[in-house]
Design a protein around this motif. Structure first.
Motif, PDB file in Angstrom:
ATOM      1  N   HIS A   1       0.844  -1.188   0.000  1.00 61.39           N
ATOM      2  CA  HIS A   1       0.000   0.000   0.000  1.00 61.39           C
ATOM      3  C   HIS A   1       0.880   1.239   0.000  1.00 61.39           C
ATOM      4  CE1 HIS A   1      -3.144   2.803   1.009  1.00 61.39           C
ATOM      5  NE2 HIS A   1      -4.034   1.849   0.985  1.00 61.39           N
ATOM      6  N   LEU A   2       0.556   2.202  -0.855  1.00 68.85           N
ATOM      7  CA  LEU A   2       1.373   3.402  -0.941  1.00 68.85           C
ATOM      8  C   LEU A   2       1.484   4.109   0.399  1.00 68.85           C
ATOM      9  CD1 LEU A   2       0.250   4.889  -4.355  1.00 68.85           C
ATOM     10  CD2 LEU A   2       2.530   4.111  -3.748  1.00 68.85           C
ATOM     11  N   HIS A   3       0.403   4.119   1.170  1.00 66.55           N
ATOM     12  CA  HIS A   3       0.427   4.819   2.453  1.00 66.55           C
ATOM     13  C   HIS A   3       1.343   4.140   3.464  1.00 66.55           C
ATOM     14  CE1 HIS A   3      -3.669   7.055   1.874  1.00 66.55           C
ATOM     15  NE2 HIS A   3      -2.787   7.345   0.962  1.00 66.55           N
ATOM     16  N   SER A   4       1.745   2.875   3.208  1.00 71.34           N
ATOM     17  CA  SER A   4       2.612   2.195   4.168  1.00 71.34           C
ATOM     18  C   SER A   4       4.012   2.787   4.187  1.00 71.34           C
ATOM     19  CB  SER A   4       2.693   0.699   3.838  1.00 71.34           C
ATOM     20  OG  SER A   4       3.351   0.508   2.591  1.00 71.34           O
ATOM     21  N   GLY A   5       4.329   3.643   3.198  1.00 69.65           N
ATOM     22  CA  GLY A   5       5.656   4.225   3.134  1.00 69.65           C
ATOM     23  C   GLY A   5       5.858   5.425   4.022  1.00 69.65           C
ATOM     24  N   TYR A   6       4.804   5.940   4.646  1.00 69.46           N
ATOM     25  CA  TYR A   6       5.003   7.115   5.482  1.00 69.46           C
ATOM     26  C   TYR A   6       4.054   7.115   6.674  1.00 69.46           C
ATOM     27  CZ  TYR A   6       0.910   9.332   3.201  1.00 69.46           C
ATOM     28  OH  TYR A   6      -0.343   9.647   2.740  1.00 69.46           O
ATOM     29  N   ASP A   7       4.340   7.995   7.601  1.00 69.42           N
ATOM     30  CA  ASP A   7       3.512   8.191   8.789  1.00 69.42           C
ATOM     31  C   ASP A   7       2.853   9.562   8.705  1.00 69.42           C
ATOM     32  OD1 ASP A   7       4.665   5.793  10.053  1.00 69.42           O
ATOM     33  OD2 ASP A   7       6.459   7.026  10.251  1.00 69.42           O
ATOM     34  N   SER A   8       1.694   9.696   9.303  1.00 68.82           N
ATOM     35  CA  SER A   8       1.039  11.000   9.348  1.00 68.82           C
ATOM     36  C   SER A   8       0.424  11.222  10.724  1.00 68.82           C
ATOM     37  CB  SER A   8      -0.039  11.109   8.263  1.00 68.82           C
ATOM     38  OG  SER A   8      -1.090  10.206   8.509  1.00 68.82           O
ATOM     39  N   VAL A   9       0.399  12.483  11.104  1.00 69.99           N
ATOM     40  CA  VAL A   9      -0.200  12.898  12.365  1.00 69.99           C
ATOM     41  C   VAL A   9      -1.169  14.025  12.065  1.00 69.99           C
ATOM     42  CG1 VAL A   9       0.207  13.913  14.642  1.00 69.99           C
ATOM     43  CG2 VAL A   9       1.867  12.287  13.692  1.00 69.99           C
ATOM     44  N   SER A  10      -2.407  13.895  12.510  1.00 68.09           N
ATOM     45  CA  SER A  10      -3.389  14.967  12.405  1.00 68.09           C
ATOM     46  C   SER A  10      -3.609  15.554  13.791  1.00 68.09           C
ATOM     47  CB  SER A  10      -4.720  14.447  11.848  1.00 68.09           C
ATOM     48  OG  SER A  10      -4.563  13.964  10.535  1.00 68.09           O
ATOM     49  N   PHE A  11      -3.594  16.879  13.862  1.00 76.05           N
ATOM     50  CA  PHE A  11      -3.734  17.558  15.155  1.00 76.05           C
ATOM     51  C   PHE A  11      -4.760  18.671  15.009  1.00 76.05           C
ATOM     52  CE2 PHE A  11      -2.608  21.143  17.906  1.00 76.05           C
ATOM     53  CZ  PHE A  11      -2.641  20.522  19.147  1.00 76.05           C
ATOM     54  N   ALA A  12      -5.688  18.750  15.967  1.00 75.76           N
ATOM     55  CA  ALA A  12      -6.680  19.816  15.989  1.00 75.76           C
ATOM     56  C   ALA A  12      -6.847  20.300  17.426  1.00 75.76           C
ATOM     57  CB  ALA A  12      -8.017  19.335  15.433  1.00 75.76           C
ATOM     58  N   SER A  13      -7.034  21.594  17.566  1.00 70.96           N
ATOM     59  CA  SER A  13      -7.224  22.164  18.898  1.00 70.96           C
ATOM     60  C   SER A  13      -8.192  23.328  18.815  1.00 70.96           C
ATOM     61  CB  SER A  13      -5.887  22.654  19.481  1.00 70.96           C
ATOM     62  OG  SER A  13      -6.092  23.333  20.700  1.00 70.96           O
ATOM     63  N   GLY A  14      -9.138  23.354  19.734  1.00 71.81           N
ATOM     64  CA  GLY A  14     -10.055  24.476  19.842  1.00 71.81           C
ATOM     65  C   GLY A  14      -9.507  25.595  20.695  1.00 71.81           C
ATOM     66  N   ARG A  15      -8.346  25.375  21.298  1.00 69.48           N
ATOM     67  CA  ARG A  15      -7.667  26.419  22.078  1.00 69.48           C
ATOM     68  C   ARG A  15      -6.495  26.946  21.268  1.00 69.48           C
ATOM     69  NH1 ARG A  15      -5.994  23.245  27.203  1.00 69.48           N
ATOM     70  NH2 ARG A  15      -4.945  25.218  27.706  1.00 69.48           N
ATOM     71  N   PRO A  16      -6.185  28.243  21.372  1.00 67.41           N
ATOM     72  CA  PRO A  16      -5.080  28.811  20.586  1.00 67.41           C
ATOM     73  C   PRO A  16      -3.740  28.171  20.963  1.00 67.41           C
ATOM     74  CG  PRO A  16      -6.460  30.539  21.516  1.00 67.41           C
ATOM     75  CD  PRO A  16      -6.889  29.262  22.175  1.00 67.41           C
ATOM     76  N   LEU A  17      -2.793  28.257  20.019  1.00 73.62           N
ATOM     77  CA  LEU A  17      -1.437  27.807  20.291  1.00 73.62           C
ATOM     78  C   LEU A  17      -0.581  28.981  20.731  1.00 73.62           C
ATOM     79  CD1 LEU A  17      -0.562  25.224  17.486  1.00 73.62           C
ATOM     80  CD2 LEU A  17      -1.971  24.966  19.540  1.00 73.62           C
ATOM     81  N   ASP A  18       0.404  28.676  21.561  1.00 70.88           N
ATOM     82  CA  ASP A  18       1.368  29.677  21.998  1.00 70.88           C
ATOM     83  C   ASP A  18       2.442  29.797  20.912  1.00 70.88           C
ATOM     84  OD1 ASP A  18       4.115  30.307  23.329  1.00 70.88           O
ATOM     85  OD2 ASP A  18       2.630  31.033  24.762  1.00 70.88           O
ATOM     86  N   PRO A  19       2.656  30.982  20.342  1.00 69.43           N
ATOM     87  CA  PRO A  19       3.587  31.094  19.207  1.00 69.43           C
ATOM     88  C   PRO A  19       5.016  30.707  19.558  1.00 69.43           C
ATOM     89  CG  PRO A  19       2.855  33.263  19.971  1.00 69.43           C
ATOM     90  CD  PRO A  19       2.004  32.258  20.651  1.00 69.43           C
ATOM     91  N   ARG A  20       5.473  31.039  20.761  1.00 68.58           N
ATOM     92  CA  ARG A  20       6.847  30.680  21.144  1.00 68.58           C
ATOM     93  C   ARG A  20       7.017  29.170  21.214  1.00 68.58           C
ATOM     94  NH1 ARG A  20       6.322  35.200  24.791  1.00 68.58           N
ATOM     95  NH2 ARG A  20       7.823  36.873  24.322  1.00 68.58           N
ATOM     96  N   ARG A  21       6.053  28.507  21.806  1.00 67.08           N
ATOM     97  CA  ARG A  21       6.148  27.048  21.931  1.00 67.08           C
ATOM     98  C   ARG A  21       6.101  26.382  20.561  1.00 67.08           C
ATOM     99  NH1 ARG A  21       1.680  26.202  26.778  1.00 67.08           N
ATOM    100  NH2 ARG A  21       2.648  27.622  28.302  1.00 67.08           N
ATOM    101  N   LEU A  22       5.233  26.889  19.684  1.00 69.12           N
ATOM    102  CA  LEU A  22       5.132  26.284  18.357  1.00 69.12           C
ATOM    103  C   LEU A  22       6.431  26.476  17.574  1.00 69.12           C
ATOM    104  CD1 LEU A  22       3.414  24.790  16.274  1.00 69.12           C
ATOM    105  CD2 LEU A  22       2.661  27.028  15.415  1.00 69.12           C
ATOM    106  N   ILE A  23       7.028  27.647  17.651  1.00 68.92           N
ATOM    107  CA  ILE A  23       8.281  27.892  16.925  1.00 68.92           C
ATOM    108  C   ILE A  23       9.393  27.002  17.470  1.00 68.92           C
ATOM    109  CG2 ILE A  23      10.118  29.590  16.591  1.00 68.92           C
ATOM    110  CD1 ILE A  23       7.823  29.828  14.620  1.00 68.92           C
TER     111      ILE A  23
END
Length: 356
Positions: free
Chosen positions: A232-254
């Motif tokens: 299967h083509l998808h077996s060649g890679y990994d993926s992560v989906s992330f969703a949040s209803g709370r804002p992200l902290d820009p310093r932490r994300l960077i």
């Protein structure tokens, strides 16, 4: 699809590799697997052509305009390249991704430099994909020792023809030792999932939304891709989906983005920074070591969410999910004025290009 304030940007992917590695085979495979997406190509030397992704892939070779010296990086400069990109990026062409297929003797660093130096506002660098022939890798490396430098520059390495290499595992290990944080993907017949390179257009157009369902869809009709050594083509890679209803902290994300792990090839989506910029969401586009943010007004009535997809190989998906959760803001009601400086480093026009 990456969206920027004032209009969309089309990713431009540089496809490189020595003669016989399988670049054209890979490009033809992308054409067959691109769904409703339209691929534009600057092929081998000189010619900018439009390709309907639903057409027969063999039309690619019949439509190439070639220079005699056989080397795109020697034939044109960034301003000339912009002429071809302008044709492909015009709105009526409805192109979703541009692939520059380099000649087997081209210098990838120069091609990447030209794309990054482009002054066309409608395009964005989509990464350097280096294709290597697993069966001939040792001989190629002996004849062309510069391949080590090319691999170190790559954002994605496709180790092609693993079905023909008696010691494919050793070759994969050697290639991984030569890359600099790039994702390394084994392939036969150039079969790499297009989601590594661009967002396949969904069957029903959804303006302003990520194609999460396309990323995780079941490919029941792809019988050929399930056969033999490929799986299967998808077996060649990994993926992560992330969703949040709370804002992200820009310093932490960077901090997370600046230290993203080896093998993490693509990051795409939208980020809500809450009080740090209440009027805008930030489209994020990362490929290899290249990173851009694009502020754009929140659509009227849109739910304030952060939505991200991360794609790569050999990823610790649980650890990545935890690191993203750690980027969620602690709920402080006020934003300090220095908090967004790290993000603004990666907003086009706000700072020098970090990948140049």
């Amino acid at each position: 699809m990456v969206v920027r304030s004032g209009g969309r940007q089309i990713p431009v992917v540089v496809l490189a590799g020595f003669l016989g590695s399988g670049k054209t085979t890979l490009l033809n495979h992308l054409l067959h697997r691109s769904g409703g997406s339209r691929i534009g190509a600057v092929v081998n030397d000189f010619g900018a052509i439009e390709i309907d992704a639903m057409a027969v892939a063999g039309a690619l070779g019949d439509s190439t305009v070639s220079l005699g010296n056989g080397c795109l990086c020697c034939a044109v400069d960034s301003s000339e390249l912009d002429v071809y990109l302008e044709r492909l990026a015009r709105p009526e062409a409805r192109i979703d991704v541009v692939v520059i297929e380099a000649s087997g003797l081209a210098e990838p660093q120069e091609l990447v430099r030209m794309v990054l130096a482009s002054e066309h506002p409608g395009i964005v660098y989509g990464g350097l994909v280096e294709v290597v022939d697993a069966a001939e890798f040792d001989d190629t490396r002996a004849r062309h020792p510069e391949i080590d430098r090319h691999l170190a520059l790559a954002d994605l390495v496709v180790v092609n023809k693993v079905d023909r290499a008696p010691d494919a595992g050793r070759v994969l290990g050697l290639v991984r030792s030569l890359v600099d944080r790039a994702a390394v993907v084994p392939a036969t017949h150039g079969r790499v999932d297009p989601e590594f390179l661009f967002d396949c257009r969904p069957a029903e157009e959804r303006v302003g939304q990520l194609s999460f369902d396309d990323l995780h869809r079941d490919d029941h009709d792809d019988h050929d891709d399930h056969a033999g050594h490929m799986g299967h083509l998808h077996s060649g890679y990994d993926s992560v989906s992330f969703a949040s209803g709370r804002p992200l902290d820009p310093r932490r994300l960077i901090r997370f983005l600046d230290s993203r792990p080896e093998g993490l090839y693509r990051i795409k989506g939208y980020v809500d920074f809450g009080p740090y910029d209440a009027g805008n969401r930030y489209a994020v586009h990362a490929v290899g070591r290249f990173l851009r943010f694009y502020p754009e007004p929140w659509p009227a009535g849109a739910e304030r969410l952060t939505q991200l997809v991360l794609i790569g190989t050999g990823l610790d998906t649980a650890a990545l999910g935890a690191e993203l959760e750690a980027c969620v803001s602690d709920g402080a009601p006020h934003a300090d004025e220095q908090g967004m400086w790290g993000v603004l480093r990666y907003v086009q026009g706000a700072a020098e290009d970090p990948a140049a």
